[in-house]
Design an enzyme around this catalytic site. Structure first.
Site, short mmCIF file in Angstrom:
data_model
loop_
_atom_site.label_atom_id
_atom_site.label_comp_id
_atom_site.label_asym_id
_atom_site.label_seq_id
_atom_site.Cartn_x
_atom_site.Cartn_y
_atom_site.Cartn_z
N LYS A 67 0.83 -1.21 0.00
CA LYS A 67 0.00 0.00 0.00
C LYS A 67 0.88 1.27 0.00
O LYS A 67 2.08 1.20 0.25
CB LYS A 67 -0.95 -0.04 1.19
CG LYS A 67 -1.92 -1.25 1.14
CD LYS A 67 -2.85 -1.22 -0.06
CE LYS A 67 -3.45 -2.54 -0.47
NZ LYS A 67 -4.34 -3.21 0.42
C1 LIG Z 1 -5.46 -4.27 0.74
C2 LIG Z 1 -6.93 -4.02 0.69
C3 LIG Z 1 -7.78 -4.32 1.76
C4 LIG Z 1 -7.34 -5.07 2.96
O1 LIG Z 1 -6.30 -4.47 3.63
P1 LIG Z 1 -5.49 -5.34 4.72
O2 LIG Z 1 -4.70 -4.29 5.43
O3 LIG Z 1 -4.65 -6.29 3.95
O4 LIG Z 1 -6.50 -5.99 5.58
C5 LIG Z 1 -9.12 -3.96 1.67
N1 LIG Z 1 -9.60 -3.37 0.57
C6 LIG Z 1 -8.84 -3.09 -0.50
C7 LIG Z 1 -9.45 -2.41 -1.67
C8 LIG Z 1 -7.48 -3.43 -0.48
O5 LIG Z 1 -6.72 -3.19 -1.55
#
Ligand SMILES: *Cc1c(COP(=O)(O)O)cnc(C)c1O
Length: 380
Positions: free
Chosen positions: A183
């Site tokens: 992210k």
């Molecule tokens: C990565 C992601 C999540 C989940 O995030 P985590 O921190 O891995 O639980 C939820 N929604 C979207 C659109 C994502 O890309």
């Protein structure tokens, strides 16, 4: 391995390793003051009164839905075009999804689509800020407020992006961020929830630590603690918080590099036939990915690029046709079309503009080969 062989990758080089080693040396593991310092720094960055750090965005979505009063019998309005975590959080809250369609150019929901899906059972709406693009629901906010329907934003892609002059997270909704490995800002694993009031912040902190009300600091000094209800083990560890603090301190660089790379793709892709770049509103967005729609034969283009060593991906297979969620299927014509067209090109801050030129040149070749073959087979 060349940078273009990876679809996504965390940007960590040096300071992050040192703070992890230091956290381990002084024995800071679980929830403690490093987590609280990270929360305060995030709040200052976003321009909000408080931030509740958690172990993932999935955890933030789960807690956010509970704070929104969502439970069994409720529908939660959500696009099918998202990571499966968004939908799992709805099931974790005891509710079920009401899938809606998206705009083909942005892959995001809009006010009209949300409005059309509201029923007496609607408990909340989860707009997914696809690619990092902020979603403006001000048009229907009064109606949602009147009906007591909360907006729980899935801003997993959108850390740092803006709606107008406010950062995502500062627009009065229950916003959920992911600090997972790929992210915009990463803790290794982690997430955060933006509460709408001090009471919500308290409730979120209780839910994330097994339903225990006292703060960690208070607990250490007393002989007991109080468990007020159900809770989860969703806290952000100090080791992960330490990584997040380093990343946040140099987020200005991360933001600049991500935007520059995305613009390089936009330049290289302009004028390329049969390919459309998803519109991220780049002026306001810290881009999470670079997604193109390939008009037809997406799978062949994908395989050619993959075989040529390009780190392509697909974000995401739609949820309304997944076995686990199929009982809530409804036809979603735009999603069903775009889901057959999208390719995520390699996109992460370790790439150079030279890498991007290479990726687009391979894409151009793959498309040209495909056209040539289809013209030949039409002649035969
Ligand atoms: C990565 C992601 C999540 C989940 O995030 P985590 O921190 O891995 O639980 C939820 N929604 C979207 C659109 C994502 O890309």
């Amino acid at each position: 391995m060349s940078a273009f062989e990876r679809n996504a990758s965390p940007w960590m080089h040096g300071p992050e390793y040192a703070v992890v080693a230091e956290a381990m040396r002084i024995g800071q593991w679980g929830h403690n003051t490093a987590t609280e310092a990270f929360e305060a720094e995030l709040a200052a960055f976003l321009g909000v009164p408080d931030v509740v750090a958690v172990s993932s965005c999935t955890a933030a979505l789960h807690i956010g839905l509970l704070l929104a009063g969502v439970g069994p019998g409720n529908e939660v309005i959500v696009p099918s075009q998202t990571f499966c975590a968004t939908v799992q959080a709805i099931l974790m809250a005891g509710a079920h999804p009401r899938f809606i369609d998206i705009d083909a150019d942005t892959l995001c929901v809009d006010s009209a689509a949300v409005q059309a899906a509201i029923t007496p059972s609607t408990g909340a709406v989860i707009p997914v800020l696809y690619g990092g693009r902020a979603i403006d629901l001000t048009e229907i906010k009064p109606e949602l407020d009147r009906r007591g329907i909360a907006v729980v934003e899935d801003a997993a892609h959108a850390f740092g992006s803006r709606l107008g002059d406010k950062r995502v997270g500062a627009t009065g909704m229950l916003t959920c961020f992911s600090f997972g490995p790929i992210k915009n800002l990463t803790c290794g694993e982690g997430g955060a929830l933006i509460p709408r009031s001090p009471a919500e912040a308290d409730a979120a902190r209780t839910l994330r630590l097994l339903g225990v009300t006292q703060s960690q600091a208070a607990r250490i000094r007393t002989t007991s603690y109080q468990v007020d209800g159900v809770g989860w083990r969703y806290h952000l560890s100090a080791v992960h918080a330490a990584i997040g603090r380093v990343q946040l301190a140099r987020f200005a660089d991360i933001e600049t590099v991500r935007r520059r790379l995305w613009r390089a793709y936009a330049r290289e892709l302009s004028g390329l036939e049969y390919v459309a770049l998803v519109d991220l509103d780049i002026e306001h967005t810290v881009p999470f990915n670079c997604v193109v729609r390939v008009v037809d034969e997406r799978d062949k283009v994908f395989e050619t690029l993959r075989d040529r060593g390009i780190g392509v991906g697909v974000h995401y297979p739609p949820n309304h046709t997944q076995p686990a969620f199929r009982q809530w299927y409804r036809p979603l014509p735009v999603t069903e079309t775009t889901a057959r067209q999208t390719i995520s090109l390699p996109f992460h801050p370790a790439m150079t503009e030279h890498d991007i030129t290479h990726v687009v040149s391979e894409l151009r070749t793959a498309l040209a080969d495909l056209r040539r073959n289809s013209v030949q087979s039409a002649r035969r």
